[in-house]
Design a protein around this motif. Structure first.
Motif, PDB file in Angstrom:
ATOM      1  N   GLY A  48      12.023  -5.959  -4.505  1.00 42.06           N
ATOM      2  CA  GLY A  48      13.467  -6.097  -4.617  1.00 42.06           C
ATOM      3  C   GLY A  48      14.071  -4.784  -5.069  1.00 42.06           C
ATOM      4  O   GLY A  48      13.909  -3.754  -4.425  1.00 42.06           O
ATOM      5  N   GLU A  49      14.757  -4.800  -6.216  1.00 42.52           N
ATOM      6  CA  GLU A  49      15.376  -3.595  -6.753  1.00 42.52           C
ATOM      7  C   GLU A  49      14.501  -2.894  -7.788  1.00 42.52           C
ATOM      8  O   GLU A  49      14.947  -1.952  -8.434  1.00 42.52           O
ATOM      9  N   THR A  50      13.269  -3.359  -7.959  1.00 44.64           N
ATOM     10  CA  THR A  50      12.381  -2.777  -8.962  1.00 44.64           C
ATOM     11  C   THR A  50      11.097  -2.273  -8.313  1.00 44.64           C
ATOM     12  O   THR A  50      10.863  -2.458  -7.121  1.00 44.64           O
ATOM     13  N   TRP A  51      10.266  -1.615  -9.135  1.00 44.43           N
ATOM     14  CA  TRP A  51       8.965  -1.126  -8.686  1.00 44.43           C
ATOM     15  C   TRP A  51       7.872  -1.723  -9.560  1.00 44.43           C
ATOM     16  O   TRP A  51       8.032  -1.860 -10.766  1.00 44.43           O
ATOM     17  N   ARG A  52       6.758  -2.048  -8.940  1.00 44.92           N
ATOM     18  CA  ARG A  52       5.557  -2.472  -9.650  1.00 44.92           C
ATOM     19  C   ARG A  52       4.471  -1.423  -9.419  1.00 44.92           C
ATOM     20  O   ARG A  52       4.451  -0.773  -8.366  1.00 44.92           O
ATOM     21  N   PHE A  53       3.544  -1.305 -10.370  1.00 45.32           N
ATOM     22  CA  PHE A  53       2.508  -0.277 -10.284  1.00 45.32           C
ATOM     23  C   PHE A  53       1.137  -0.846 -10.640  1.00 45.32           C
ATOM     24  O   PHE A  53       1.025  -1.781 -11.435  1.00 45.32           O
ATOM     25  N   ALA A  54       0.099  -0.230 -10.067  1.00 46.54           N
ATOM     26  CA  ALA A  54      -1.280  -0.563 -10.424  1.00 46.54           C
ATOM     27  C   ALA A  54      -2.158   0.644 -10.108  1.00 46.54           C
ATOM     28  O   ALA A  54      -1.865   1.408  -9.183  1.00 46.54           O
ATOM     29  N   PRO A  55      -3.250   0.825 -10.867  1.00 48.49           N
ATOM     30  CA  PRO A  55      -4.180   1.920 -10.568  1.00 48.49           C
ATOM     31  C   PRO A  55      -5.051   1.561  -9.378  1.00 48.49           C
ATOM     32  O   PRO A  55      -5.255   0.386  -9.062  1.00 48.49           O
ATOM     33  N   SER A  56      -5.574   2.576  -8.723  1.00 51.01           N
ATOM     34  CA  SER A  56      -6.370   2.344  -7.511  1.00 51.01           C
ATOM     35  C   SER A  56      -7.551   1.410  -7.770  1.00 51.01           C
ATOM     36  O   SER A  56      -7.875   0.552  -6.943  1.00 51.01           O
ATOM     37  N   LYS A  57      -8.201   1.543  -8.939  1.00 47.63           N
ATOM     38  CA  LYS A  57      -9.398   0.742  -9.208  1.00 47.63           C
ATOM     39  C   LYS A  57      -9.095  -0.752  -9.264  1.00 47.63           C
ATOM     40  O   LYS A  57      -9.961  -1.576  -8.972  1.00 47.63           O
ATOM     41  N   PHE A  58      -7.861  -1.115  -9.645  1.00 50.28           N
ATOM     42  CA  PHE A  58      -7.518  -2.529  -9.706  1.00 50.28           C
ATOM     43  C   PHE A  58      -7.289  -3.088  -8.303  1.00 50.28           C
ATOM     44  O   PHE A  58      -7.255  -4.303  -8.118  1.00 50.28           O
ATOM     45  N   LEU A  59      -7.108  -2.207  -7.330  1.00 53.71           N
ATOM     46  CA  LEU A  59      -6.905  -2.641  -5.954  1.00 53.71           C
ATOM     47  C   LEU A  59      -8.215  -2.689  -5.180  1.00 53.71           C
ATOM     48  O   LEU A  59      -8.233  -2.969  -3.983  1.00 53.71           O
ATOM     49  N   ARG A  60      -9.312  -2.399  -5.851  1.00 59.28           N
ATOM     50  CA  ARG A  60     -10.622  -2.365  -5.199  1.00 59.28           C
ATOM     51  C   ARG A  60     -11.084  -3.753  -4.797  1.00 59.28           C
ATOM     52  O   ARG A  60     -11.637  -3.958  -3.727  1.00 59.28           O
ATOM     53  N   ARG A  61     -10.868  -4.718  -5.697  1.00 60.45           N
ATOM     54  CA  ARG A  61     -11.304  -6.091  -5.462  1.00 60.45           C
ATOM     55  C   ARG A  61     -10.194  -7.076  -5.852  1.00 60.45           C
ATOM     56  O   ARG A  61      -9.220  -6.692  -6.467  1.00 60.45           O
ATOM     57  N   GLN A  62     -10.389  -8.324  -5.477  1.00 61.15           N
ATOM     58  CA  GLN A  62      -9.373  -9.342  -5.718  1.00 61.15           C
ATOM     59  C   GLN A  62      -9.501  -9.907  -7.136  1.00 61.15           C
ATOM     60  O   GLN A  62      -9.802 -11.073  -7.340  1.00 61.15           O
ATOM     61  N   PHE A  63      -9.227  -9.052  -8.103  1.00 58.11           N
ATOM     62  CA  PHE A  63      -9.279  -9.468  -9.504  1.00 58.11           C
ATOM     63  C   PHE A  63      -8.093 -10.371  -9.820  1.00 58.11           C
ATOM     64  O   PHE A  63      -6.953 -10.005  -9.562  1.00 58.11           O
ATOM     65  N   GLU A  64      -8.357 -11.512 -10.411  1.00 58.63           N
ATOM     66  CA  GLU A  64      -7.285 -12.419 -10.800  1.00 58.63           C
ATOM     67  C   GLU A  64      -6.908 -12.246 -12.266  1.00 58.63           C
ATOM     68  O   GLU A  64      -5.786 -12.554 -12.666  1.00 58.63           O
ATOM     69  N   ARG A  65      -7.845 -11.757 -13.068  1.00 58.67           N
ATOM     70  CA  ARG A  65      -7.610 -11.589 -14.501  1.00 58.67           C
ATOM     71  C   ARG A  65      -8.131 -10.237 -14.960  1.00 58.67           C
ATOM     72  O   ARG A  65      -8.986  -9.631 -14.301  1.00 58.67           O
TER      73      ARG A  65
END
Length: 220
Positions: A48-65
């Motif tokens: 929407g009107e905001t941005w969300r961020f995450a480090p590359s390592k968190f995008l490696r696998r489908q971590f739920e927690r």
């Protein structure tokens, strides 16, 4: 016997889900928050009107927690480094070109995101966005938050490379965020920069708050 790791991320939808999950996990895990300082490659998602961020390592696998992510260290099936993840993510994301309106926007948003947790962005940090975002890069005025209606925050290509600044000064929005994140009180900033006003600091925080989806900073 080690618990199986979550499945790898194999689609853009899954990568976007991980970026959203990261913010929720960060709010619940002190250890995950501690590791923020070690991140050098951030992935940004416009929500929407905001941005969300995450480090590359968190995008490696489908971590739920956060616990799922933290359990990877030392796991026999863990990848040896992050290069493979970076290469995989390049099919959907790319580093934001410097000296562009988009670079200014996401940099301020990342500064605000980190400041909310008492952290600071490093100059060497890379910010990646979706390819679709890069296709829409064009010259223009930065979008401004409601708190900036008085025009206190401006973007001039001839000043600080177009980064958003306080009107009539070379003080960047990110400069104010960094000072507050480092523990400076508003009164300290106003004493050191006597040409700034309380409203200037408020406008900088309001601008940054418009870039993320939660409160920017806890400042005196």
């Amino acid at each position: 016997m080690s618990k199986p790791l979550p499945k790898p991320v194999v689609s853009l939808d899954q990568a976007q889900t991980q970026i959203i999950r990261y913010g929720d996990a960060l709010d619940r895990s002190p250890e995950l928050l501690r590791r923020v300082s070690f991140t050098r490659s951030w992935y940004a998602l416009r929500d929407g009107e905001t941005w969300r961020f995450a480090p590359s390592k968190f995008l490696r696998r489908q971590f739920e927690r956060a616990e799922d992510y933290l359990a990877v260290k030392g796991h026999p099936d863990a990848e040896p480094d992050g290069d493979r993840t970076e290469k995989m993510l390049r099919q959907w994301f790319a580093v934001v070109p410097p000296d562009t309106r988009l670079a200014s926007e996401v940099t301020v948003a990342l500064e605000a995101f980190l400041a909310a947790y008492g952290k600071r962005r490093r100059e060497e940090d890379r910010i990646n966005v979706l390819h679709d975002e890069l296709e829409q890069i064009r010259p223009g005025v930065l979008r401004r938050a409601d708190d900036d209606r008085a025009g206190r925050i401006v973007s001039d290509p001839a000043i600080c490379g177009g980064r958003p600044t306080i009107r009539g000064t070379r003080v960047r929005v990110t400069d104010i965020l960094e000072m507050l994140a480092s523990g400076a009180a508003r009164g300290d900033i106003l004493r050191d920069f006597d040409y700034l006003s309380e409203k200037d600091i408020g406008a900088a925080l309001g601008y940054a708050a418009g870039m993320i989806d939660h409160r920017v900073i806890r400042a005196a």
